[in-house]
Design a protein around this motif. Structure first.
Motif, PDB file in Angstrom:
ATOM      1  N   ARG A 246     -57.269  35.945 -24.001  1.00 25.37           N
ATOM      2  CA  ARG A 246     -56.712  36.924 -24.940  1.00 25.37           C
ATOM      3  C   ARG A 246     -55.322  36.523 -25.439  1.00 25.37           C
ATOM      4  O   ARG A 246     -54.832  37.058 -26.444  1.00 25.37           O
ATOM      5  CB  ARG A 246     -56.659  38.304 -24.294  1.00 25.37           C
ATOM      6  N   ASP A 247     -54.683  35.575 -24.754  1.00 27.83           N
ATOM      7  CA  ASP A 247     -53.343  35.138 -25.137  1.00 27.83           C
ATOM      8  C   ASP A 247     -53.337  34.227 -26.366  1.00 27.83           C
ATOM      9  O   ASP A 247     -52.278  33.792 -26.802  1.00 27.83           O
ATOM     10  CB  ASP A 247     -52.668  34.399 -23.976  1.00 27.83           C
ATOM     11  N   ILE A 248     -54.543  33.916 -26.937  1.00 26.25           N
ATOM     12  CA  ILE A 248     -54.579  33.085 -28.138  1.00 26.25           C
ATOM     13  C   ILE A 248     -53.925  33.796 -29.320  1.00 26.25           C
ATOM     14  O   ILE A 248     -53.476  33.147 -30.272  1.00 26.25           O
ATOM     15  CB  ILE A 248     -56.018  32.660 -28.510  1.00 26.25           C
ATOM     16  N   PHE A 249     -53.864  35.133 -29.280  1.00 27.52           N
ATOM     17  CA  PHE A 249     -53.217  35.878 -30.352  1.00 27.52           C
ATOM     18  C   PHE A 249     -51.744  36.078 -30.008  1.00 27.52           C
ATOM     19  O   PHE A 249     -51.412  36.573 -28.936  1.00 27.52           O
ATOM     20  CB  PHE A 249     -53.909  37.227 -30.568  1.00 27.52           C
ATOM     21  N   SER A 250     -50.880  35.689 -30.942  1.00 28.76           N
ATOM     22  CA  SER A 250     -49.451  35.702 -30.660  1.00 28.76           C
ATOM     23  C   SER A 250     -48.923  37.126 -30.513  1.00 28.76           C
ATOM     24  O   SER A 250     -49.301  38.031 -31.260  1.00 28.76           O
ATOM     25  CB  SER A 250     -48.697  34.990 -31.789  1.00 28.76           C
ATOM     26  N   LYS A 251     -48.022  37.294 -29.550  1.00 30.73           N
ATOM     27  CA  LYS A 251     -47.371  38.584 -29.344  1.00 30.73           C
ATOM     28  C   LYS A 251     -45.985  38.613 -29.986  1.00 30.73           C
ATOM     29  O   LYS A 251     -45.277  39.614 -29.897  1.00 30.73           O
ATOM     30  CB  LYS A 251     -47.265  38.885 -27.847  1.00 30.73           C
ATOM     31  N   SER A 252     -45.583  37.507 -30.616  1.00 29.93           N
ATOM     32  CA  SER A 252     -44.270  37.415 -31.233  1.00 29.93           C
ATOM     33  C   SER A 252     -44.319  37.910 -32.679  1.00 29.93           C
ATOM     34  O   SER A 252     -45.112  37.419 -33.488  1.00 29.93           O
ATOM     35  CB  SER A 252     -43.783  35.954 -31.206  1.00 29.93           C
ATOM     36  N   GLU A 253     -43.472  38.878 -33.004  1.00 31.34           N
ATOM     37  CA  GLU A 253     -43.441  39.408 -34.372  1.00 31.34           C
ATOM     38  C   GLU A 253     -43.041  38.316 -35.364  1.00 31.34           C
ATOM     39  O   GLU A 253     -43.628  38.204 -36.448  1.00 31.34           O
ATOM     40  CB  GLU A 253     -42.454  40.574 -34.465  1.00 31.34           C
ATOM     41  N   ALA A 254     -42.064  37.489 -35.006  1.00 33.39           N
ATOM     42  CA  ALA A 254     -41.602  36.439 -35.914  1.00 33.39           C
ATOM     43  C   ALA A 254     -42.722  35.449 -36.212  1.00 33.39           C
ATOM     44  O   ALA A 254     -42.908  35.029 -37.368  1.00 33.39           O
ATOM     45  CB  ALA A 254     -40.405  35.699 -35.309  1.00 33.39           C
ATOM     46  N   ILE A 255     -43.495  35.082 -35.186  1.00 31.76           N
ATOM     47  CA  ILE A 255     -44.583  34.119 -35.392  1.00 31.76           C
ATOM     48  C   ILE A 255     -45.714  34.749 -36.197  1.00 31.76           C
ATOM     49  O   ILE A 255     -46.314  34.096 -37.062  1.00 31.76           O
ATOM     50  CB  ILE A 255     -45.079  33.592 -34.033  1.00 31.76           C
ATOM     51  N   ASN A 256     -46.007  36.022 -35.980  1.00 32.78           N
ATOM     52  CA  ASN A 256     -47.037  36.694 -36.773  1.00 32.78           C
ATOM     53  C   ASN A 256     -46.646  36.767 -38.246  1.00 32.78           C
ATOM     54  O   ASN A 256     -47.479  36.542 -39.131  1.00 32.78           O
ATOM     55  CB  ASN A 256     -47.290  38.098 -36.224  1.00 32.78           C
ATOM     56  N   ILE A 257     -45.383  37.062 -38.514  1.00 32.79           N
ATOM     57  CA  ILE A 257     -44.909  37.118 -39.902  1.00 32.79           C
ATOM     58  C   ILE A 257     -44.954  35.732 -40.536  1.00 32.79           C
ATOM     59  O   ILE A 257     -45.440  35.560 -41.668  1.00 32.79           O
ATOM     60  CB  ILE A 257     -43.472  37.689 -39.953  1.00 32.79           C
ATOM     61  N   LEU A 258     -44.470  34.733 -39.807  1.00 33.88           N
ATOM     62  CA  LEU A 258     -44.471  33.371 -40.334  1.00 33.88           C
ATOM     63  C   LEU A 258     -45.905  32.885 -40.570  1.00 33.88           C
ATOM     64  O   LEU A 258     -46.180  32.189 -41.556  1.00 33.88           O
ATOM     65  CB  LEU A 258     -43.756  32.439 -39.359  1.00 33.88           C
ATOM     66  N   SER A 259     -46.834  33.245 -39.701  1.00 30.82           N
ATOM     67  CA  SER A 259     -48.232  32.845 -39.853  1.00 30.82           C
ATOM     68  C   SER A 259     -48.844  33.457 -41.105  1.00 30.82           C
ATOM     69  O   SER A 259     -49.591  32.792 -41.833  1.00 30.82           O
ATOM     70  CB  SER A 259     -49.036  33.253 -38.618  1.00 30.82           C
ATOM     71  N   ALA A 260     -48.544  34.740 -41.363  1.00 29.71           N
ATOM     72  CA  ALA A 260     -49.053  35.384 -42.580  1.00 29.71           C
ATOM     73  C   ALA A 260     -48.482  34.710 -43.826  1.00 29.71           C
ATOM     74  O   ALA A 260     -49.198  34.464 -44.806  1.00 29.71           O
ATOM     75  CB  ALA A 260     -48.702  36.873 -42.560  1.00 29.71           C
ATOM     76  N   ALA A 261     -47.193  34.379 -43.771  1.00 25.34           N
ATOM     77  CA  ALA A 261     -46.567  33.689 -44.899  1.00 25.34           C
ATOM     78  C   ALA A 261     -47.200  32.313 -45.109  1.00 25.34           C
ATOM     79  O   ALA A 261     -47.454  31.890 -46.246  1.00 25.34           O
ATOM     80  CB  ALA A 261     -45.059  33.549 -44.659  1.00 25.34           C
TER      81      ALA A 261
END
Length: 407
Positions: A205-220
């Motif tokens: 389940r840890d394959i999904f990032s828990k970091s807000e910065a990384i989630n935002i950067l990934s969407a960008a």
């Protein structure tokens, strides 16, 4: 001479050498497949289908590969990537009568898995080879690795055509498989065994990032690469060929030179964005550079709409777009490695490059669909360019949420 270098630099050279060798064969294989199967009379749709699984499996591999890298170590995932690429090349050495579309799609799927395991491992490794307080050096090393990879991909396009001419399809594939097998053996010997292995075994389940910065950067990142491929992958080469009358060597040569130049600008990005003056990029930098990039597709579309010389508009616009896109890509590549945690770094990097692969997949599919329904000419290319502008504006809005200053 090599033994006088620090262990970190020696490992960096091994990782970079692996990545370079893989990238050359990856670019050459793509050109080999396109040219060979076009010569056999395959339709453009059939040739496009050959690469469909390559992109789909890239999404899956980045998501799972980061988890595997954290559990097994990056040396293993990188070496598995090299071995899978050798296997993919070997699949194409069967008799010509076996080279059906499903068979080659399966080989390309294997190559897609190999490519993203190799890339994820290489990018993640850099985080572990640079001291945590040396962000400037991290930016420089990431930029060199990323830029050199794209420049060599362009060289690979040329190499693929040259090998096809000199050795034929099977001879070219066999030569690349032999060289990459040698690189694989050297990597087994030289790459550090514990590189990148997390201290605590991550759960799936840890394959999904828990970091807000990384989630935002990934969407960008997803919209950034979708914005490139929505007009670059299908619409542009078909327009150059059908509407401008460029032959295959002109179209392929120009795109290869563009990719090489794009890689060179990526490698120079730290100088361009101010690292030499002590400034490191942050969320503000990413937002400003993508906002500037968002102007270019719209400018090209406007020029085509006004009836300006299409060759002049496209060539000049593509050169500017390539330079700005390269800087944006290099900034993102630094930020993901900078934001990623040191323990299990491949989890964050893998999730991020999953978004990158998803953007490429979305862009590739939309490029063919939009270009076809809007008219396979100037109108179709303009529609793809306007959609590219929309994607870049979305990237700009998303990037506003990225952290300012130290993450």
């Amino acid at each position: 001479m090599l033994m006088q270098l620090s262990p970190a630099i020696r490992q960096y050279l091994v990782v970079t050498g692996n990545y370079w060798a893989f990238t050359l064969t990856d670019g050459a294989l793509r050109m080999l497949v396109v040219l060979h199967f076009h010569g056999l009379g395959y339709s453009p749709l059939d040739i496009a289908l050959l690469f469909l699984f390559y992109e789909i499996f890239g999404v899956i591999t980045n998501l799972i590969g980061g988890w595997l890298g954290a559990r097994w170590g990056l040396n293993r995932t990188m070496n598995i990537g090299l071995a899978l690429q050798v296997a993919a090349l070997a699949m194409l050495l069967v008799p010509a009568s076996w080279l059906s579309v499903p068979w080659v799609m399966a080989a390309q799927a294997l190559s897609g898995i190999a490519k993203d395991l190799n890339k994820m491992s290489a990018k993640s490794s850099i985080k572990l080879l640079v001291p945590e307080d040396a962000a400037g050096r991290l930016y420089k090393w990431v930029a060199i690795l990323t830029g050199s990879k794209n420049a060599l991909k362009g060289v690979g396009f040329f190499l693929g055509g040259l090998l096809l001419m000199l050795l034929g399809f099977q001879g070219a594939v066999a030569a690349m498989a032999a060289v990459l097998a040698l690189v694989f053996v050297l990597s087994l010997v030289l790459l550090r065994a514990d590189l990148g292995r997390a201290k605590n075994k991550p759960k799936f389940r840890d394959i999904f990032s828990k970091s807000e910065a990384i989630n935002i950067l990934s969407a960008a990142r997803m919209f950034l690469f979708g914005a490139r491929d929505v007009w670059f992958v299908v619409a542009l080469p078909v327009f150059l060929s059908q509407s401008l009358g460029w032959n295959h060597s002109q179209t392929g040569g120009f795109l290869a030179v563009w990719v090489i130049g794009y890689g060179m600008v990526q490698a120079l990005a730290p100088r361009i964005t101010g690292r030499q003056a002590g400034h490191l990029p942050d969320g503000r930098s990413a937002t400003l550079w993508v906002a500037l990039l968002s102007l270019i597709p719209g400018f090209i579309a406007f020029g085509l709409l006004q009836g300006w010389n299409p060759a002049t508009v496209l060539v000049s616009g593509l050169l500017v777009f390539g330079a700005l896109f390269a800087i944006n890509s290099s900034l993102h590549s630094f930020l993901i490695v900078h934001y990623a945690g040191s323990d299990g770094v491949s989890l964050d990097v893998g999730f991020y490059y999953m978004s990158n692969a998803m953007g490429r997949l979305i862009g590739t599919l939309l490029s063919g669909w939009i270009f076809q329904i809007a008219g396979q000419g100037s109108e179709g290319l303009q529609a793809c360019l306007w959609l590219s502008t929309l994607f870049l504006l979305l990237t700009t809005v998303i990037s506003l949420k990225l952290p300012r200053g130290a993450a």
